[in-house]
Scaffold this active site. Structure first.
Site, PDB file in Angstrom:
ATOM      1  N   THR A 237      -8.386   3.942   7.922  1.00  0.00           N
ATOM      2  CA  THR A 237      -9.638   3.179   7.931  1.00  0.00           C
ATOM      3  C   THR A 237      -9.803   2.516   9.295  1.00  0.00           C
ATOM      4  O   THR A 237      -8.961   1.723   9.702  1.00  0.00           O
ATOM      5  CB  THR A 237      -9.603   2.095   6.821  1.00  0.00           C
ATOM      6  OG1 THR A 237      -9.094   2.685   5.633  1.00  0.00           O
ATOM      7  CG2 THR A 237     -10.973   1.542   6.563  1.00  0.00           C
TER       8      THR A 237
ATOM      9  N   ARG B  82      -9.135   8.611  -1.508  1.00  0.00           N
ATOM     10  CA  ARG B  82     -10.150   9.032  -0.527  1.00  0.00           C
ATOM     11  C   ARG B  82     -10.965  10.186  -1.077  1.00  0.00           C
ATOM     12  O   ARG B  82     -10.507  10.945  -1.929  1.00  0.00           O
ATOM     13  CB  ARG B  82      -9.468   9.442   0.785  1.00  0.00           C
ATOM     14  CG  ARG B  82      -8.774   8.294   1.494  1.00  0.00           C
ATOM     15  CD  ARG B  82      -8.250   8.747   2.848  1.00  0.00           C
ATOM     16  NE  ARG B  82      -9.322   8.864   3.811  1.00  0.00           N
ATOM     17  CZ  ARG B  82      -9.581   7.974   4.769  1.00  0.00           C
ATOM     18  NH1 ARG B  82      -8.821   6.903   4.904  1.00  0.00           N
ATOM     19  NH2 ARG B  82     -10.582   8.152   5.590  1.00  0.00           N
TER      20      ARG B  82
ATOM     21  N   HIS C 272       1.014   6.007   1.885  1.00  0.00           N
ATOM     22  CA  HIS C 272       1.839   6.795   2.815  1.00  0.00           C
ATOM     23  C   HIS C 272       2.931   7.590   2.103  1.00  0.00           C
ATOM     24  O   HIS C 272       3.393   8.606   2.612  1.00  0.00           O
ATOM     25  CB  HIS C 272       2.421   5.881   3.893  1.00  0.00           C
ATOM     26  CG  HIS C 272       1.347   5.138   4.631  1.00  0.00           C
ATOM     27  ND1 HIS C 272       0.554   5.744   5.578  1.00  0.00           N
ATOM     28  CD2 HIS C 272       0.896   3.875   4.507  1.00  0.00           C
ATOM     29  CE1 HIS C 272      -0.322   4.868   6.023  1.00  0.00           C
ATOM     30  NE2 HIS C 272      -0.147   3.725   5.389  1.00  0.00           N
TER      31      HIS C 272
ATOM     32  N   HIS D 297      -5.475   3.890  -2.062  1.00  0.00           N
ATOM     33  CA  HIS D 297      -6.809   4.307  -1.618  1.00  0.00           C
ATOM     34  C   HIS D 297      -7.053   5.754  -2.045  1.00  0.00           C
ATOM     35  O   HIS D 297      -6.374   6.660  -1.571  1.00  0.00           O
ATOM     36  CB  HIS D 297      -6.857   4.176  -0.085  1.00  0.00           C
ATOM     37  CG  HIS D 297      -8.192   4.487   0.529  1.00  0.00           C
ATOM     38  ND1 HIS D 297      -8.426   4.367   1.882  1.00  0.00           N
ATOM     39  CD2 HIS D 297      -9.363   4.920  -0.004  1.00  0.00           C
ATOM     40  CE1 HIS D 297      -9.676   4.704   2.147  1.00  0.00           C
ATOM     41  NE2 HIS D 297     -10.270   5.049   1.021  1.00  0.00           N
TER      42      HIS D 297
ATOM     43  N   GLU E   6     -11.555  -8.918   2.471  1.00  0.00           N
ATOM     44  CA  GLU E   6     -10.270  -8.631   3.104  1.00  0.00           C
ATOM     45  C   GLU E   6     -10.553  -8.516   4.596  1.00  0.00           C
ATOM     46  O   GLU E   6     -11.325  -7.642   5.026  1.00  0.00           O
ATOM     47  CB  GLU E   6      -9.650  -7.335   2.580  1.00  0.00           C
ATOM     48  CG  GLU E   6      -8.336  -7.018   3.299  1.00  0.00           C
ATOM     49  CD  GLU E   6      -7.568  -5.834   2.717  1.00  0.00           C
ATOM     50  OE1 GLU E   6      -7.722  -5.532   1.512  1.00  0.00           O
ATOM     51  OE2 GLU E   6      -6.820  -5.201   3.479  1.00  0.00           O
TER      52      GLU E   6
ATOM     53  N   ASN F  13       0.854  -1.194   0.000  1.00  0.00           N
ATOM     54  CA  ASN F  13       0.000   0.000   0.000  1.00  0.00           C
ATOM     55  C   ASN F  13       0.893   1.250   0.000  1.00  0.00           C
ATOM     56  O   ASN F  13       1.678   1.457   0.926  1.00  0.00           O
ATOM     57  CB  ASN F  13      -0.890  -0.038   1.249  1.00  0.00           C
ATOM     58  CG  ASN F  13      -1.858   1.135   1.288  1.00  0.00           C
ATOM     59  OD1 ASN F  13      -1.482   2.249   0.979  1.00  0.00           O
ATOM     60  ND2 ASN F  13      -3.086   0.876   1.674  1.00  0.00           N
TER      61      ASN F  13
ATOM     62  N   ARG G   9      -6.706  13.165   0.391  1.00  0.00           N
ATOM     63  CA  ARG G   9      -5.658  13.607   1.318  1.00  0.00           C
ATOM     64  C   ARG G   9      -4.281  13.017   0.998  1.00  0.00           C
ATOM     65  O   ARG G   9      -3.281  13.535   1.441  1.00  0.00           O
ATOM     66  CB  ARG G   9      -6.036  13.288   2.767  1.00  0.00           C
ATOM     67  CG  ARG G   9      -6.012  11.834   3.096  1.00  0.00           C
ATOM     68  CD  ARG G   9      -6.200  11.583   4.573  1.00  0.00           C
ATOM     69  NE  ARG G   9      -7.562  11.835   4.996  1.00  0.00           N
ATOM     70  CZ  ARG G   9      -8.108  11.260   6.073  1.00  0.00           C
ATOM     71  NH1 ARG G   9      -7.388  10.453   6.826  1.00  0.00           N
ATOM     72  NH2 ARG G   9      -9.349  11.509   6.409  1.00  0.00           N
TER      73      ARG G   9
ATOM     74  N   GLU H 215      -8.477   0.738  -3.572  1.00  0.00           N
ATOM     75  CA  GLU H 215      -9.316   0.856  -2.364  1.00  0.00           C
ATOM     76  C   GLU H 215     -10.176   2.092  -2.491  1.00  0.00           C
ATOM     77  O   GLU H 215      -9.661   3.171  -2.805  1.00  0.00           O
ATOM     78  CB  GLU H 215      -8.418   1.061  -1.146  1.00  0.00           C
ATOM     79  CG  GLU H 215      -8.166  -0.164  -0.351  1.00  0.00           C
ATOM     80  CD  GLU H 215      -7.409   0.197   0.910  1.00  0.00           C
ATOM     81  OE1 GLU H 215      -7.746   1.190   1.578  1.00  0.00           O
ATOM     82  OE2 GLU H 215      -6.454  -0.517   1.205  1.00  0.00           O
TER      83      GLU H 215
ATOM     84  N   HIS I 238      -4.110  -4.484   7.421  1.00  0.00           N
ATOM     85  CA  HIS I 238      -4.223  -3.334   8.318  1.00  0.00           C
ATOM     86  C   HIS I 238      -3.435  -3.554   9.608  1.00  0.00           C
ATOM     87  O   HIS I 238      -3.694  -4.506  10.342  1.00  0.00           O
ATOM     88  CB  HIS I 238      -5.680  -2.983   8.673  1.00  0.00           C
ATOM     89  CG  HIS I 238      -5.844  -1.515   8.957  1.00  0.00           C
ATOM     90  ND1 HIS I 238      -5.435  -0.959  10.140  1.00  0.00           N
ATOM     91  CD2 HIS I 238      -6.313  -0.495   8.214  1.00  0.00           C
ATOM     92  CE1 HIS I 238      -5.667   0.338  10.105  1.00  0.00           C
ATOM     93  NE2 HIS I 238      -6.202   0.661   8.948  1.00  0.00           N
TER      94      HIS I 238
HETATM   95  N1  PXP Z   1      -6.079  -2.825   3.878  1.00  0.00           N
HETATM   96  C1  PXP Z   1      -6.987  -1.830   3.923  1.00  0.00           C
HETATM   97  C2  PXP Z   1      -8.375  -2.122   3.472  1.00  0.00           C
HETATM   98  C3  PXP Z   1      -6.633  -0.538   4.375  1.00  0.00           C
HETATM   99  O1  PXP Z   1      -7.557   0.433   4.425  1.00  0.00           O
HETATM  100  C4  PXP Z   1      -5.298  -0.299   4.765  1.00  0.00           C
HETATM  101  C5  PXP Z   1      -4.887   1.067   5.209  1.00  0.00           C
HETATM  102  O2  PXP Z   1      -5.025   1.984   4.205  1.00  0.00           O
HETATM  103  C6  PXP Z   1      -4.387  -1.358   4.687  1.00  0.00           C
HETATM  104  C7  PXP Z   1      -4.805  -2.615   4.266  1.00  0.00           C
HETATM  105  C8  PXP Z   1      -2.950  -1.188   5.065  1.00  0.00           C
HETATM  106  O3  PXP Z   1      -2.863  -0.865   6.409  1.00  0.00           O
HETATM  107  P1  PXP Z   1      -1.467  -0.434   7.024  1.00  0.00           P
HETATM  108  O4  PXP Z   1      -1.086   0.849   6.391  1.00  0.00           O
HETATM  109  O5  PXP Z   1      -1.764  -0.302   8.492  1.00  0.00           O
HETATM  110  O6  PXP Z   1      -0.495  -1.528   6.715  1.00  0.00           O
END
Ligand code: PXP
Length: 239
Positions: A101, A45, A10, A43, A151, A7, A49, A70, A191
């Site tokens: 999330t 949003r 960040h 993602h 998921e 992901n 952001r 996402e 997550h």
């Molecule tokens: N899966 C989903 C559905 C998420 O919303 C997120 C966070 O954006 C992640 C996985 C990844 O989470 P993390 O950044 O805590 O590894």
């Protein structure tokens, strides 16, 4: 073998701290792929952001693996998805004020809506996944919407890791995954996973892919993205 979805939100968050052009999440996605990522997750949003419309479009055009898009189950996002045609869409709940999330989708409450929504995405060849808490009722409702995947939200387990609540949180994931398989759903998870707590998750049968962001990008800041992704990929491959 469990697949690794990286992901990259960040990376875009850092860019947006200055509202400039660096670091570019597209470059990060390419490096993540070269380091062994099996897919890229981003993602878009409602408030834009971190990931922007430009990012999601360019990601689809650039990456060689699979784009897991996402998004919230809104009309606006449906139009974006149909325009860019990602490999998969993962539907997540979204609250403007949250930092990330927070919980899974309440599929029970919006089952009929999600059924129609899913059907439309699938008619464009997009695979649909629902991000849900590891609860039997949510798994069952998800299976009734016609999605291919769920998921499982690992946030509760991640928070409970190394505390007395860890085992209960872990069991919930294990049982929810087993139930989903019984109902012919395919299972991803994610997550809050990091280089330590991910190991136990790998013992859960039938999880196909883990989506990991924060921990990989955090490590990347210190040791580089190539190493950070490779290290996580090695853990996943060792099970
Ligand atoms: N899966 C989903 C559905 C998420 O919303 C997120 C966070 O954006 C992640 C996985 C990844 O989470 P993390 O950044 O805590 O590894």
């Amino acid at each position: 073998m469990v697949l690794l979805g990286v992901n990259i939100d960040h990376v875009a968050t850092i860019r947006e701290a200055r509202q400039g052009i660096e670091p570019d999440p597209i470059a990060a996605a390419i490096i993540a792929e070269l380091a062994g990522a099996d897919g890229i997750t981003a993602h878009l949003r409602e408030d834009r952001r971190h990931i922007s419309d430009r990012d999601i479009k360019l990601l689809k055009q650039t990456i060689n693996t699979r784009l897991n898009f996402e998004m919230a189950a809104t009309e606006e996002m449906k139009a974006v998805a149909i325009d860019i045609l990602p490999y998969a869409v993962t539907l997540v709940p979204e609250k403007r004020e949250e930092v990330t999330t927070e919980g899974g989708l309440n599929v029970i409450r919006q089952k009929e809506y999600l059924k129609e929504y899913t059907k439309e995405l699938q008619s464009h060849g997009i695979i649909v996944s629902l991000f849900i808490d590891p609860e039997f009722e949510q798994v069952k409702a998800a299976s009734e919407t016609g999605v291919e995947y769920i998921e499982l939200h690992t946030g509760q387990y991640a928070e409970a890791f190394n505390t007395v609540e860890e085992n209960v949180a872990f069991k919930n994931l294990e049982q929810a995954a087993a139930y989903a398989i019984e109902l012919n759903l395919r299972v991803n998870a994610g997550h809050g996973l990091n280089y330590n707590n991910v190991k136990k998750i790998l013992s859960i049968k039938n999880i196909e892919e883990l989506n990991i962001g924060h921990s990989i990008i955090s490590k990347a800041v210190l040791v580089g993205l190539n190493t950070a992704v490779r290290d996580m990929k090695n853990i996943l491959d060792s099970f």
